[in-house]
Write an enzyme that holds these catalytic residues in place. Sequence first.
Site, PDB file in Angstrom:
ATOM      1  CG  ASP A 276      -2.157  -0.884   0.990  1.00 52.51           C
ATOM      2  OD1 ASP A 276      -2.056  -1.811   0.164  1.00 52.51           O
ATOM      3  OD2 ASP A 276      -3.193  -0.650   1.630  1.00 52.51           O
TER       4      ASP A 276
ATOM      5  CB  CYS B 122       1.422  -6.265   3.173  1.00 47.56           C
ATOM      6  SG  CYS B 122       3.117  -5.930   3.726  1.00 47.56           S
ATOM      7  CG  ASP B 123      -1.929  -2.874   4.512  1.00 41.48           C
ATOM      8  OD1 ASP B 123      -0.880  -3.324   4.990  1.00 41.48           O
ATOM      9  OD2 ASP B 123      -2.193  -1.676   4.507  1.00 41.48           O
ATOM     10  CE  LYS B 124      -6.266  -2.944   1.895  1.00 36.28           C
ATOM     11  NZ  LYS B 124      -4.920  -2.449   2.170  1.00 36.28           N
TER      12      LYS B 124
ATOM     13  CB  CYS C   7       4.465  -0.197   7.957  1.00 39.13           C
ATOM     14  SG  CYS C   7       4.627   0.080   6.188  1.00 39.13           S
TER      15      CYS C   7
ATOM     16  CD  GLU D  30      -4.592   1.939   3.161  1.00 38.09           C
ATOM     17  OE1 GLU D  30      -4.912   1.045   3.932  1.00 38.09           O
ATOM     18  OE2 GLU D  30      -3.412   2.255   2.933  1.00 38.09           O
TER      19      GLU D  30
ATOM     20  CB  SER E 179      -2.882   4.528   5.614  1.00 36.22           C
ATOM     21  OG  SER E 179      -1.857   3.911   6.356  1.00 36.22           O
TER      22      SER E 179
END
Length: 550
Positions: free
Chosen positions: A79, A120-122, A193, A440, A466
């Site tokens: 992202d 990571c995010d998704k 992150c 985001e 985010s």
Amino acid sequence: MMRSDQIKKGVLRAPNRCLLYSTGISHRDLDKPFIGIASSFTDLVPGHIAMRDLERYIERGIAAGGGVPFIFGAPAVCDGIAMGHSGMHYSLASREIIADLIEIVANAHMLDGLVLLSNCDKVTPGMLMATLRLNIPSIVVTAGAMMAGIYNKKRRSMVRDTFEAVGQFQAGKITEKQLEELEMSACPGAGSCQGMYTANTMACLTETMGMSLQGCAAALAVSAKKKRIAYESGIKIVELVKENIKPGDILTIEAFKNAIAADMALGGSTNTVLHLPAIANEAGIKLPLKLFDEISKKTPQIVCLEPAGDYYMEDLDNAGGVPALLYAISEKLFSSKTVTGVDIKSIAESSKILDENIIRIKNPYNSEGGIAVLKGNIAPNGCVVKQAAVSEKMKVFSGRARVFNSEDDAMKAILDNRIVSGNVIVIRYEGPSGGPGMREMLSPTSALQGMGLSESVALLTDGRFSGGTRGPCIGHISPEAAADGAIAAINDGDMININIPKRTLNIDLTDNEIKSRIQKTVKPPLKIVTGYMARYAKLVQSADTGAVLK
């Protein structure tokens, strides 16, 4: 009988076995469970670049447990790299692709179980969606957080430091040389992150829901501890297959309520309000927005990592990780199974907090959880704000609207110094369908922070933020502008009233005035008219449903 017997047993399966032998497996492997390792390794994403090592340890664990490992790939989007340009349209939408891909591979090859190597995010929510859809024994290994960077004798992170440095540079607070030095220092190596952003929030909630081994969420990407967890997860998945323990046995309504409570205690990312309902939807479980708010009001925030605080995932790991957090909120947890075979409440009650400066059981940061759900005539179906990252001064705020039909237009106005104190930036047509993909918006929020406007300017959007966002930034406004939501009726200069403690978001217009304006609104042209995102825009549902597809 194993599921994989459908591709490897009997006279009629001689051609199938022939192809399986060509992969290098032996005759004796046919009596063992076939375990898929869905790996989202890629050289493109910092959170995933260390996965090759973890794949090896998972393979070794599966072999040690008596299974046969097969690695296959799943896509991952960073992202941070996709942020601020057209690439961000694809991030949320990749969640559904990941779920579909894993379903396809696991069913086409009749795998007996899955180890899901994510970060990571998704990717993590997409993989969890697939586990419930398939409902075959599964375990998740999240690849771990990045270590904090160091610059000018101070720990740094990519999200809070480099994104906000853009605004600081624009405001003349730092030089171009300082900006370059910072961007070279903030990310020292592999991992997601460093703070309580979406990837790490989802890792913590996955462990809370019982789908990862103890300690997995907070163990750093570069640690030997993470490799040991990967190895033990490989052993465990073979046990889960033999015992026929499935995700549907683990991911119950109680598990989801536990995850929401942990989310609130952690001050986690608002993106979880999209992902948990989407995961639950695969099990036929509904998680309405009001449930998040009900749990938030009863759950104090006891952890405050970046972006809201000054601690990092490495600090949470040193404080005892997710088990220590669960110990602190054990009275709010429901009994729930885990892949370890131990009930989550037992895990919580047998754990301990190693640093009460990080997990503040006696002195919470806030009496409520990190996320609040607001409603009002702008968002009759609800919207969300990370109240843990909003100062007390800005929790009640009124200001004049500055309206933009895209993130790009809003970002240009911010960098051109056309936003002033007392403004409420409204970014619309960035929702699940109108975006498409619900981009985001870390770039505008970070720029406002860096320019010193976060204490005098608010931001509303039907898009999302985010996990790194700070300040009074309200997202997921539902219905979205593309679905004729009230956000489409806002004009420059309208007075907008935000009251986070009272959970309200309103504009000084009557319902009839809003309806009349919407009827006269001319929608902007579709941003993407071909390919996957054009199809996605036609199928995706509102943010308050988790932005699931029809």
